[in-house]
Design an enzyme around this catalytic site. Structure first.
Site, short mmCIF file in Angstrom:
data_model
loop_
_atom_site.label_atom_id
_atom_site.label_comp_id
_atom_site.label_asym_id
_atom_site.label_seq_id
_atom_site.Cartn_x
_atom_site.Cartn_y
_atom_site.Cartn_z
N GLU A 51 -1.29 15.70 11.49
CA GLU A 51 -0.71 14.42 11.90
C GLU A 51 -0.45 14.48 13.40
OE1 GLU A 51 3.02 13.25 10.06
OE2 GLU A 51 2.80 11.23 10.88
N CYS A 248 3.48 9.80 8.30
CA CYS A 248 4.05 8.48 8.59
C CYS A 248 3.22 7.69 9.60
CB CYS A 248 5.47 8.63 9.10
SG CYS A 248 6.60 9.24 7.85
N ASN A 379 0.97 6.74 2.24
CA ASN A 379 1.48 8.08 2.56
C ASN A 379 2.68 8.38 1.67
OD1 ASN A 379 2.06 10.54 3.95
ND2 ASN A 379 3.61 9.44 5.11
N GLU A 380 3.88 8.11 2.19
CA GLU A 380 5.07 8.42 1.39
C GLU A 380 5.68 7.13 0.87
OE1 GLU A 380 7.92 10.62 3.66
OE2 GLU A 380 7.35 12.51 2.75
O1 AHR Z 1 5.56 15.91 8.22
C1 AHR Z 1 6.42 15.04 8.87
C2 AHR Z 1 6.65 13.77 8.10
O2 AHR Z 1 7.30 14.06 6.91
C3 AHR Z 1 5.42 13.04 7.65
O3 AHR Z 1 4.92 12.22 8.62
C4 AHR Z 1 5.91 12.24 6.50
O4 AHR Z 1 4.91 11.98 5.56
C5 AHR Z 1 7.06 13.06 5.95
O5 AHR Z 1 8.19 12.32 5.79
#
Ligand code: AHR
Length: 661
Positions: A51, A248, A379-380
């Site tokens: 990321e 994120c 993603n989350e």
């Molecule tokens: O790894 C850091 C963050 O943690 C990522 O962007 C997210 O998916 C999670 O909350």
């Protein structure tokens, strides 16, 4: 309580509550049955999560040294300084041609009045520029000359302002046409925090944009490429997959700031920059100069995956922005473009060169398909709003590509109401892969080595998509990558490996951090402008992924797996390609333990096993730029008598024992 004492207390609890015998001498042996494979280990089992956080891409693997090369940061001159002796010697004007060029509207107009006047620019780089003596640097700029007459002097400066390499460029661009001018030169010295200086000789007017400087020693020596030392650390892991672009980042703070892969392709001056969502995320770690230039885009990520032999795993926005931020969602009747993005991405990766998106891939230099097999939707994300959008994506993708595998989010946490709801819904949908995230303290990892022992063997598989033991707590700036976190993860990973029938993929997160520009810690690999090193946790990941094997086999004591009894965690695989048995043993106790291991079911074993051990007597031990190998794997051997091994497991150690069969 400090980490060491806390972990010791937990371990003591585990020992006391364990049904195992009291002394090491009277312990029954561990039996590894190599002739009873339980499940295949997927080639994707151990992978990496990339990321653009902590200056992972811009200022990280993307080797561009100039910050804000196109003047598109919110403050157009951020990263740049203008110098002149007197006010009337000339000007540097930011022009915005919004109507003519919406992806890259700004440029600077340099006007220099007299030949004896002084006018120049400096760029500070991403927390300075790492410059290496003797290395070639490739400078380029887009320019046009409303009034020709200016020559560019390009200089590398050390932190003290000393010239450590220079060249001159006489632009040939004429009229109103933009032209790329490029020139290379060699650095005469090393600087950890160098700068780029451009000063102008003569008089005239010149427009400049996309001012760029790359070192020649990029990964595979690709012009405009990636930082080779950082990519090498990834390649060394031999990862089964690479997840990108996050995290994120995929969601964005709002939908306008989401990751849109189509906007990351083609000429870099046409890739529209956006603010990096980590720029403002944490008030305690502000990064006002953090933007996503997309110099690295989806084509480059696919290429990276191919380079390091990892399956690509792109994650796509599901019509939802980060629920910790704006939590915007796209109305269902406007979801089509998002779904189309997912379908087009598969065509971009795999389509014939005659398809719309296959043609784009070919035009970028890769006519052969990338063989994309899976994708994450969201993603989350969590809640019913996620489920209803996910169903629309899944239907459209599966209708067109029935064998394509989809990764689905189970939210931010490995337990609790959100998780339970999603886990139930996703299993009802027969999700291919459920992405579980755990940012938890080391003791959680130690206590959860058996998490998957009772997961259903049929139906959805697990992708442990983001995990890292937090020595303090999630998003604390005090988190460290130390021996306590490494041991806890190694212990937990025995559980992932033992349950390879259920767990098909796993990746630590986040991957990279710049030591002066991070937002989130802990991270697997730390870098500065010149150096990079793997943490204790990195070596755990690497030991697993380079010792993956092909099939899990039972490794039992008294007929049970070792999931913390006597602070021991054990798993084993065989590799049918190399004809080896590979045993992983974690001793989470601060005392040495002797383990008797019997290898059952092999016709013949080699005379000795290769033992690779990551160990430290101190749970607070860390690797650093000065001591990158302070805690690093060391190789020894162990004798095999018949089919038995007497293995001494050192205090706080993770050992991988490899034996030829
Ligand atoms: O790894 C850091 C963050 O943690 C990522 O962007 C997210 O998916 C999670 O909350």
């Amino acid at each position: 309580m400090n980490n060491k004492r806390l972990l010791a207390a937990i371990i003591t609890t585990l020992i006391v509550s364990s049904p195992g015998p009291a002394t090491a001498q009277s312990k029954p042996g561990i039996i590894v049955s190599v002739n009873k494979p339980i499940a295949s280990v997927q080639p994707t089992m151990w992978g990496i999560f990339f990321e653009d956080i902590n200056f992972g891409a811009d200022g990280g693997i993307y080797a561009e040294l100039v910050k804000n090369r196109s003047f598109e940061f919110s403050m157009p001159m951020m990263g740049w300084a203008v110098y002149q002796n007197k006010f009337n010697e000339g000007s540097v004007l930011v022009l915005n041609r919004q109507e003519e060029n919406i992806t890259n509207p700004r440029f600077v107009r340099i006007t220099k009045n007299g030949v004896n006047d002084t006018l120049g620019l400096t760029n500070e780089g991403f927390r300075g520029m790492g410059i290496k003596k003797g290395l070639r640097y490739d400078f380029s700029v887009l320019c046009r000359q409303p009034t020709p007459g200016l020559k560019l002097h390009i200089e590398l400066l050390s932190a003290a302002g000393i010239d450590i390499g220079n060249t001159t460029l006489s632009p040939t661009a004429s009229g109103n046409e933009w032209k790329k001018e490029a020139i290379s030169f060699t650095a005469t010295d090393t600087a950890w925090k160098g700068k780029l200086k451009i000063w102008f000789e003569g008089s005239g007017v010149i427009d400049l944009d996309m001012i760029s400087l790359f070192p020649a020693d990029t990964w595979k020596n690709r012009p405009g490429g990636m930082r080779a030392d950082m990519i090498q650390l990834l390649a060394d892991m031999k990862p089964g997959f690479i997840r990108f672009p996050g995290g994120c980042i995929v969601e964005g703070r709002d939908l306008a700031g989401r990751y849109q892969w189509k906007k990351t392709l083609g000429p870099i001056e046409e890739r529209r920059l956006i603010v990096n969502r980590w720029n403002t995320e944490f008030a305690h770690r502000p990064a006002p100069d953090y933007f996503q230039t997309f110099g690295l885009g989806f084509f480059e990520y696919f290429q990276l995956a191919e380079d390091i032999g990892a399956e690509p795993l792109p994650i796509i926005n599901c019509g939802m922005a980060c629920q910790f931020n704006t939590a915007e969602v796209v109305p269902l009747n406007e979801l089509d473009p998002y779904v189309q993005d997912a379908l087009d991405l598969i065509e971009f990766a795999n389509g014939d060169v005659n398809t719309q998106w296959g043609k784009v891939r070919a035009s970028l230099g890769h006519p052969a398909p990338f063989n994309l097999k899976m994708m994450g939707v969201g993603n989350e994300n969590w809640g019913p709003q996620y489920v209803e959008r996910l169903k629309i994506f899944s239907k459209a993708i599966k209708e067109k590509y029935p064998n394509f595998r989809l990764v689905n989010s189970s939210g931010t946490d490995p337990d609790g109401d959100r998780f339970d709801y999603l886990n139930g819904e996703l299993r009802k949908m027969n999700a291919d892969l459920i992405d579980e995230h755990y940012y938890r303290r080391p003791e959680w990892f130690l206590a959860n080595a058996s998490r998957y022992d009772n997961y259903p063997r049929n139906g959805s598989k697990i992708f442990a998509g983001e995990y890292a033991a937090q020595s303090d707590k999630t998003v604390s700036i005090h988190n460290k990558n130390n021996m306590a976190t490494a041991i806890a993860e190694a212990a937990f990973m025995t559980g992932l490996e033992r349950n390879a029938a259920v767990v098909n993929m796993a990746s630590y997160a986040p991957l990279f951090a710049h030591d002066e520009a991070w937002q989130w810690t802990p991270d697997l690999i730390w870098v500065n402008n010149v150096q990079s090193y793997g943490t204790t946790d990195y070596y755990v990941q690497k030991l697993y992924s380079t010792n993956k094997g092909t099939h899990v086999v039972p490794a039992l004591i008294n007929g049970k797996p070792l999931t913390g009894q006597d602070s021991l965690y054990v798993s084993a695989v065989i590799d049918k390609k190399t004809n080896e048995v590979i045993i992983k043993i974690v001793n989470a106790a601060g005392t040495e333990q002797i383990n008797n291991i019997t290898i059952a079911g092999a016709k013949k074993l080699g005379p000795q096993g290769l033992v690779t051990t990551l160990q430290s007597d101190d749970l607070n031990s860390v690797n650093t730029f000065n001591e990158p190998q302070n805690v690093a794997p060391k190789e020894t051997s162990v004798a095999i008598k018949g089919n038995k091994i007497n293995l001494t497991s050192l205090p706080y150690s993770f050992s991988v024992i490899k034996i030829k069969m």
